[in-house]
Design an enzyme around this catalytic site. Structure first.
Site, PDB file in Angstrom:
ATOM      1  CE1 TYR A 213      -4.659  -3.312   4.270  1.00 27.78           C
ATOM      2  CE2 TYR A 213      -3.965  -1.025   4.094  1.00 27.78           C
ATOM      3  CZ  TYR A 213      -4.325  -2.208   3.497  1.00 27.78           C
ATOM      4  OH  TYR A 213      -4.341  -2.302   2.130  1.00 27.78           O
TER       5      TYR A 213
ATOM      6  CB  SER B  72      -0.906   0.021   1.237  1.00 28.93           C
ATOM      7  OG  SER B  72      -1.547   1.283   1.362  1.00 28.93           O
TER       8      SER B  72
END
Length: 307
Positions: A200, A187
């Site tokens: 996350y 990400s």
């Protein structure tokens, strides 16, 4: 005095060289087909099969479709057997390649025996470690996460353990054949401290370091490792936000990211996301850690999901 002048001159020269290198890199990213060309048979020269986790929707589905179009048979793995079967029929009908489906819930502990049994012996060209999950749909502080104990277990299983286990399954065959690609989806937010996405983002940082380490260990075996770190991609996990200049559809992003496969061990997957990454990394850390920023970002996500 002369020594001081020399030191300042050298520091200035290093700064100029650093930013010149950044500029050259950015210009190279503008023309990936020129600087990072892939032969038409690049993927099929690596093997006959692509293995994709989290393949029933979003980025994983787009990777399966695109790699099938490029001539690879596909093994698509995800939780929903119905979606996988539908995708397999579509891929076989439109591309003529073979598609194997494996239903597996990666939040669980014991799913890898079936996967290994089904793909053992296949000539795997590329593994796409794509499957991932967030502990909460709307970002929040760690202790505000509903069912935190359960979510911690699920997130670590899905985002961390799965990539390690899939590499353990696929990598020995690649080493034996002396070729292969392992692509891991991270990400863009993992490039900076990002509170309210703490768990996350921590898993995505693990993936980046894990991939970098494997590249160092197995580059001499002819295996290419790369992490892809997108920002906005319109997927169910991201609330199916509307596509725009910085938000790609999954299909657009995958086509773009594959053009940067030879651009290094990490890529944002597109020039637009690379520019966004450079801008975000320039934001002072104290801004990102402020309560005001957390609130503004939460409201922004809520509006994106609602629209």
């Amino acid at each position: 005095m002369a020594l001081t002048e020399l030191i300042f001159t050298l520091v200035g020269a290093c700064v100029v060289l650093f930013y010149c290198a950044k500029l050259v890199h950015m210009l190279m990213l503008l023309f990936p087909r020129v600087w990072y060309p892939l032969p038409e048979n690049f993927f099929t020269s690596m093997g006959k099969w692509a293995v994709i986790t989290g393949a029933s929707d979003g980025i994983g589905k787009a990777y399966a479709q695109e790699l099938a179009r490029r001539g690879l048979n596909v093994v698509i793995i995800s939780r929903s057997k119905e979606k996988l079967d539908r995708l397999a029929r579509e891929i076989e009908d439109t591309t003529g390649v073979k598609a194997i489906t494996i239903a597996a819930d990666f939040t669980k502990d014991d799913v890898f025996g079936v996967i290994k049994e089904n793909i053992q012996g296949l000539d795997v060209a590329i593994l796409v470690n794509n499957v991932g999950m967030q502990p909460a749909f709307i970002p929040c502080k760690l202790l505000e996460t509903d069912h935190l104990e359960e979510k911690m277990h699920q997130v670590i299983n899905c985002n961390v353990k799965t990539a390690v286990k899939m590499c353990h399954i696929v990598l020995p065959g690649m080493v034996e054949r002396g070729r292969g690609i392992i692509l891991t989806v991270s990400s863009g937010m993992a490039k900076i401290p990002f509170p309210i996405y703490t768990l996350y983002i921590a898993t995505k940082i693990f993936l980046e370091r894990f991939s970098q380490g494997l590249q160092a260990e197995y580059k001499s075996n002819g295996i290419l490792f790369q992490t892809v770190s997108p920002f906005g991609v319109s997927t169910a996990m991201m609330g199916n936000q509307k596509a725009g200049f910085f938000v790609f559809t999954a299909e657009e992003f995958v086509r773009s990211s594959l053009m940067y496969l030879k651009a290094g061990e990490q890529t944002y997957g597109s020039i637009r996301h690379a520019v966004l990454g450079w801008v975000i990394q320039a934001i002072p850390t104290w801004v990102l850690r402020s309560e005001a920023f957390h609130h503004i970002f939460q409201e922004f996500v809520k509006k994106q999901v609602a629209s």
